[in-house]
Scaffold this motif. Structure first.
Motif, mmCIF file in Angstrom:
data_model
loop_
_atom_site.group_PDB
_atom_site.id
_atom_site.type_symbol
_atom_site.label_atom_id
_atom_site.label_comp_id
_atom_site.label_asym_id
_atom_site.label_seq_id
_atom_site.Cartn_x
_atom_site.Cartn_y
_atom_site.Cartn_z
ATOM 1 N N LYS A 39 -15.743 -66.494 -47.614
ATOM 2 C CA LYS A 39 -16.690 -65.425 -47.943
ATOM 3 C C LYS A 39 -16.207 -64.683 -49.196
ATOM 4 O O LYS A 39 -15.063 -64.218 -49.253
ATOM 5 C CB LYS A 39 -16.838 -64.462 -46.770
ATOM 6 N N ASN A 40 -17.086 -64.547 -50.164
ATOM 7 C CA ASN A 40 -16.668 -64.124 -51.504
ATOM 8 C C ASN A 40 -15.941 -62.783 -51.566
ATOM 9 O O ASN A 40 -14.786 -62.710 -51.991
ATOM 10 C CB ASN A 40 -17.874 -64.092 -52.438
ATOM 11 N N GLU A 41 -16.616 -61.698 -51.195
ATOM 12 C CA GLU A 41 -15.995 -60.390 -51.366
ATOM 13 C C GLU A 41 -14.735 -60.260 -50.515
ATOM 14 O O GLU A 41 -13.713 -59.731 -50.961
ATOM 15 C CB GLU A 41 -16.961 -59.259 -51.026
ATOM 16 N N LEU A 42 -14.809 -60.752 -49.290
ATOM 17 C CA LEU A 42 -13.661 -60.646 -48.395
ATOM 18 C C LEU A 42 -12.446 -61.366 -48.964
ATOM 19 O O LEU A 42 -11.333 -60.816 -48.997
ATOM 20 C CB LEU A 42 -14.023 -61.217 -47.023
ATOM 21 N N MET A 43 -12.648 -62.596 -49.426
ATOM 22 C CA MET A 43 -11.510 -63.366 -49.913
ATOM 23 C C MET A 43 -11.011 -62.837 -51.252
ATOM 24 O O MET A 43 -9.807 -62.908 -51.546
ATOM 25 C CB MET A 43 -11.876 -64.848 -50.009
ATOM 26 N N ASP A 84 -13.651 -61.829 -40.473
ATOM 27 C CA ASP A 84 -13.798 -63.146 -41.100
ATOM 28 C C ASP A 84 -14.882 -63.193 -42.170
ATOM 29 O O ASP A 84 -15.097 -64.234 -42.774
ATOM 30 C CB ASP A 84 -14.171 -64.182 -40.027
ATOM 31 N N SER A 85 -15.575 -62.067 -42.405
ATOM 32 C CA SER A 85 -16.778 -62.132 -43.229
ATOM 33 C C SER A 85 -16.921 -60.895 -44.100
ATOM 34 O O SER A 85 -16.290 -59.858 -43.855
ATOM 35 C CB SER A 85 -18.002 -62.266 -42.309
ATOM 36 N N ASP A 86 -17.793 -61.003 -45.096
ATOM 37 C CA ASP A 86 -18.105 -59.835 -45.924
ATOM 38 C C ASP A 86 -18.670 -58.694 -45.089
ATOM 39 O O ASP A 86 -18.572 -57.529 -45.480
ATOM 40 C CB ASP A 86 -19.112 -60.214 -47.009
ATOM 41 N N THR A 87 -19.247 -59.003 -43.947
ATOM 42 C CA THR A 87 -19.780 -57.964 -43.062
ATOM 43 C C THR A 87 -18.679 -57.047 -42.534
ATOM 44 O O THR A 87 -18.964 -55.949 -42.044
ATOM 45 C CB THR A 87 -20.518 -58.591 -41.869
ATOM 46 N N ASP A 88 -17.420 -57.472 -42.663
ATOM 47 C CA ASP A 88 -16.282 -56.721 -42.120
ATOM 48 C C ASP A 88 -15.507 -55.933 -43.174
ATOM 49 O O ASP A 88 -14.511 -55.276 -42.854
ATOM 50 C CB ASP A 88 -15.316 -57.689 -41.415
ATOM 51 N N ILE A 89 -15.945 -56.003 -44.416
ATOM 52 C CA ILE A 89 -15.177 -55.450 -45.527
ATOM 53 C C ILE A 89 -14.768 -53.997 -45.324
ATOM 54 O O ILE A 89 -13.599 -53.620 -45.468
ATOM 55 C CB ILE A 89 -15.966 -55.590 -46.845
#
Length: 428
Positions: free
Chosen positions: A363-367, A341-346
């Motif tokens: 979340k910016n990078e993820l989305m 759900d988050s950039d932490t998971d990219i």
């Protein structure tokens, strides 16, 4: 019966037995397929996400005669706000503060709790907490006398700044660690894993019993006081496990805490990868953390965070050791499915070879990556409880959607280095 007739009879019996055996072997896969039931996912998903997830199970599950490999396919889920609504790390921190379970650091020196803590934060914490307990003793943060200490601890943890606004952390790699996340298990120094699991069980019971939307008092502040499992994710995890997938949890919350929560979806402790403390010979947690890949235990520079999640999954799930664990592995040694759900998971999401589920929290990078969907393997779902409204402005993919190792923002790039254009929020 003559010897010759006896031989002929035995040969005939042997031939019949061989034919019967051959028939059994030929029909075994068909019989097995007829008796193999592929789990069916329940409704409650956005768009065609349920169909895409079911297709994954159908293709890679144990009932498929065309499964790419006979080894168990791996599925990895982030935890906070992916499998549950709200953050179990936050819930644990609030419980520790209300129940006075954070210890005064050695010598009253708060820099011993994190190598990334700034002098300003250490001074603010000492000013608020020093008079309340001797070094090594629990701080009375759940009492009126400890309110100021609780507020300062909550501010540093929750905002990465002191109550006066000074930066609380400095000098970290923004792709391998988030110091505020790491600080929670570091603040559990002096307790054993068993004791922390007890704290987690108590916090879990309280947060599940509280009604949706409930708040609780921590120090002088009102904070979130509830957590819920997502029914759809519980059903998906159960379906994957029944279909023969090897299901893992990778979380940037403390290891013992996630172990306790993961029992609610049938995932055992040995399939949980959280932030892990080093321990004393007596089994008590220290303020230092276990490393991964080229990062040694106690260096405190890599946790289950962005590239750190990739390393820990490669190490714990696929047995990759040393610096190689920090690298993208061949497809055969990667998860087929991932959810976050988050950039932490990219990084671990990008490593998934078949399908990647994103729970939209803006979340910016993820989305940017999920909406760009350059390889057709991304699916997006709104939050299952209290979904966010559509993000008004496009995601800044072409300018500042990516955060580099030193914290510098920049454009989000595809694997071929081309820049992803800004993306409109479409699933909400």
């Amino acid at each position: 019966m003559t010897p010759r007739n006896t031989v002929r009879r035995l040969q005939a019996v042997g031939a019949a037995a061989a034919m019967a055996a051959a028939t059994l072997v030929a029909t075994a896969p068909a019989a097995q397929a007829a008796h193999c039931a592929t789990p069916r996912l329940a409704a409650g998903w956005y768009g065609d996400n349920q169909a895409r997830l079911q297709q994954l199970i159908d293709q890679y599950g144990k009932c498929s005669p065309y499964r790419p490999s006979r080894a168990k396919p791996v599925a990895v889920f982030d935890w906070d706000n992916t499998v549950v609504k709200n953050d179990v790390g936050d819930a644990q921190m609030y419980w520790l503060l209300r129940n006075g379970r954070i210890r005064q650091p050695a010598g009253g020196d708060w820099t011993t709790t994190s190598r990334h803590l700034t002098p300003a934060a250490a001074r603010a914490l000492a000013d608020a907490c020093a008079a309340l307990a001797r070094p090594g003793a629990p701080l009375p943060t759940g009492t009126p006398a400890g309110t100021g200490c609780a507020d300062e601890l909550a501010a540093v943890y929750g905002t990465a700044a002191t109550r006066s606004g000074a930066a609380a952390f400095a000098g970290w790699d923004h792709r391998t660690i988030e110091p505020a996340y790491a600080w929670l298990p570091q603040l559990m120094q002096g307790w054993t894993a068993s004791e922390v699991r007890g704290f987690a069980a108590a916090a879990r019971a309280e947060n599940l019993a509280a009604p949706i939307g409930a708040t609780q008092r921590v120090g002088s502040a009102s904070v979130t006081g509830w957590v819920r499992y997502y029914d759809q994710q519980k059903d998906l995890i159960e379906g994957l496990r029944k279909a023969g997938f090897d299901v893992w949890i990778s979380s940037a919350s403390p290891q013992p805490v996630v172990e306790v929560w993961a029992t609610g979806v049938g995932v055992a402790a040995d399939h949980v990868i959280g932030i892990r403390n080093t321990t004393t010979t007596g089994g008590k947690f220290t303020a230092h953390l276990k490393g991964c890949g080229s990062v040694k235990d106690g260096a405190d520079t890599m946790i289950t965070y962005i590239d750190g999640k990739r390393c820990w999954i490669n190490q714990e799930v696929f047995g990759v050791r040393g610096a190689a664990a920090e690298k993208v592995q061949p497809a055969a040694r990667r998860q087929v499915f991932a959810a976050g759900d988050s950039d932490t998971d990219i990084s671990f999401l990008r490593d998934a070879t078949a399908l990647r589920l994103v729970v939209n929290r803006n979340k910016n990078e993820l989305m940017c990556r999920a909406y760009d969907d350059s390889d057709g393997k991304w699916i997006v779902n709104p939050m299952f409880i209290e979904p966010k409204k559509q993000k008004a402005a496009p995601y800044p993919c072409s300018t500042t959607g990516y955060v580099d190792h030193d914290g510098t923002p920049g454009p989000v790039r595809r694997g071929d280095t081309s820049v992803i254009p800004d993306q409109t929020d479409r699933v909400f």
